[in-house]
Write a protein that holds these residues in place. Structure first.
Motif, short mmCIF file in Angstrom:
data_model
loop_
_atom_site.label_atom_id
_atom_site.label_comp_id
_atom_site.label_asym_id
_atom_site.label_seq_id
_atom_site.Cartn_x
_atom_site.Cartn_y
_atom_site.Cartn_z
N GLU A 273 0.83 -1.21 0.00
CA GLU A 273 0.00 0.00 0.00
C GLU A 273 0.86 1.26 0.00
N LYS A 274 0.34 2.27 -0.64
CA LYS A 274 0.99 3.59 -0.64
C LYS A 274 -0.04 4.60 -0.17
N ASP A 275 0.30 5.34 0.85
CA ASP A 275 -0.61 6.32 1.45
C ASP A 275 -1.95 5.69 1.83
N GLY A 276 -1.89 4.44 2.29
CA GLY A 276 -3.11 3.75 2.75
C GLY A 276 -3.96 3.18 1.65
N HIS A 277 -3.46 3.19 0.40
CA HIS A 277 -4.23 2.67 -0.75
C HIS A 277 -3.44 1.58 -1.45
N LEU A 278 -4.19 0.58 -1.96
CA LEU A 278 -3.59 -0.49 -2.75
C LEU A 278 -4.53 -0.84 -3.89
N PRO A 279 -4.14 -0.54 -5.15
CA PRO A 279 -5.00 -0.94 -6.27
C PRO A 279 -4.88 -2.45 -6.49
N PHE A 280 -6.03 -3.11 -6.63
CA PHE A 280 -6.06 -4.55 -6.82
C PHE A 280 -7.27 -4.91 -7.68
N LEU A 281 -7.00 -5.37 -8.92
CA LEU A 281 -8.07 -5.82 -9.83
C LEU A 281 -9.22 -4.81 -9.96
N ASN A 282 -8.93 -3.62 -10.39
CA ASN A 282 -9.92 -2.55 -10.60
C ASN A 282 -10.59 -2.06 -9.31
N ILE A 283 -10.01 -2.39 -8.19
CA ILE A 283 -10.55 -1.93 -6.91
C ILE A 283 -9.44 -1.21 -6.15
N ASP A 284 -9.78 -0.05 -5.60
CA ASP A 284 -8.86 0.67 -4.72
C ASP A 284 -9.23 0.28 -3.30
N ILE A 285 -8.39 -0.51 -2.68
CA ILE A 285 -8.61 -0.92 -1.30
C ILE A 285 -7.86 0.09 -0.43
N HIS A 286 -8.59 0.72 0.47
CA HIS A 286 -7.95 1.77 1.28
C HIS A 286 -8.26 1.57 2.76
N ARG A 287 -7.32 2.06 3.54
CA ARG A 287 -7.43 1.95 4.99
C ARG A 287 -8.24 3.15 5.49
N LYS A 288 -9.30 2.87 6.22
CA LYS A 288 -10.13 3.92 6.80
C LYS A 288 -9.50 4.41 8.10
N PRO A 289 -9.91 5.59 8.58
CA PRO A 289 -9.34 6.12 9.83
C PRO A 289 -9.50 5.17 11.02
N ASP A 290 -10.57 4.35 11.03
CA ASP A 290 -10.76 3.42 12.14
C ASP A 290 -9.95 2.12 11.99
N GLY A 291 -9.16 2.01 10.91
CA GLY A 291 -8.33 0.84 10.68
C GLY A 291 -8.97 -0.23 9.81
N SER A 292 -10.28 -0.12 9.58
CA SER A 292 -10.94 -1.09 8.71
C SER A 292 -10.62 -0.77 7.24
N LEU A 293 -11.00 -1.66 6.34
CA LEU A 293 -10.72 -1.46 4.92
C LEU A 293 -11.97 -1.03 4.18
N GLY A 294 -11.79 -0.07 3.29
CA GLY A 294 -12.85 0.36 2.39
C GLY A 294 -12.46 0.02 0.97
N HIS A 295 -13.40 0.14 0.06
CA HIS A 295 -13.08 -0.16 -1.34
C HIS A 295 -13.96 0.67 -2.28
N LYS A 296 -13.37 0.97 -3.42
CA LYS A 296 -14.07 1.70 -4.47
C LYS A 296 -13.44 1.32 -5.80
N PHE A 297 -14.08 1.74 -6.87
CA PHE A 297 -13.57 1.42 -8.20
C PHE A 297 -12.25 2.15 -8.42
N TYR A 298 -11.34 1.48 -9.12
CA TYR A 298 -10.03 2.05 -9.42
C TYR A 298 -9.76 2.02 -10.91
N CYS A 299 -9.30 3.13 -11.46
CA CYS A 299 -8.78 3.13 -12.84
C CYS A 299 -7.37 3.66 -12.82
N LYS A 300 -6.62 3.19 -13.77
CA LYS A 300 -5.22 3.61 -13.88
C LYS A 300 -5.16 5.10 -14.18
#
Length: 167
Positions: free
Chosen positions: A36-63
């Motif tokens: 991860e970089k700055d709490g984000h990790l692109p994986f298979l068209n999904i941006d997996i990101h770390r939320k402030p509470d430590g859990s993981l969130g996800h949204k669509f990712y494009c290059k």
């Protein structure tokens, strides 16, 4: 196996050791890793990101090179094809975004659709599709396949529909 997502509970140094071990098992099978970089990790068209509470969130990712160019509304294609593109992109957003990021992604799609010359009616139809009502319509007796040629296609389609032939 092509892509694997791992949550590693140990130190980064131990991950490097484990990766070295994996790569030593067979010379023709080699693994790489992205972290991860700055709490984000692109994986298979999904941006997996770390939320402030430590859990993981996800949204669509494009290059970063993605241009948001799709089939322009003014292109010479059947309107079903154009509407399918809008509906598919909306479906993708709903499938890949969590609740916190969905509205932002839908707003981005609205802007993208406008840049591709779609009118507000078509955009609204994609974002808020009408409920489907199943009245068990009669199945077509047969199906015909023709290239789309503007009004000619529409005219032939109406004529064939009278004889229960789907185009």
């Amino acid at each position: 196996m092509d892509d694997t997502f791992v949550i590693w509970p140990h130190s980064p140094g131990k991950w490097s050791e484990f990766l070295d071990h994996l790569n030593s098992v067979h010379e023709n099978i080699q693994f790489t890793m992205e972290t991860e970089k700055d709490g984000h990790l692109p994986f298979l068209n999904i941006d997996i990101h770390r939320k402030p509470d430590g859990s993981l969130g996800h949204k669509f990712y494009c290059k970063p090179t993605h241009t948001n160019l799709y089939l322009n509304s003014d292109s010479h294609y059947h309107h079903f094809n154009k509407q399918a593109i809008l509906s598919t992109l909306v479906h993708r957003a709903r499938a890949l975004c969590n609740q916190e990021s969905l509205q932002g992604e839908l707003e981005l799609l609205r802007i993208t659709f406008r840049k591709n010359s779609y009118n507000d009616r078509r955009i609204q139809r994609a974002l808020n599709p009408p409920a489907r009502v199943s009245l068990s319509p009669e199945k077509p007796a047969s199906v015909a396949f023709l290239p789309y040629v503007g009004t000619t296609f529409n005219h032939i389609s109406r004529l064939l529909a009278r004889h229960n032939i789907s185009l």
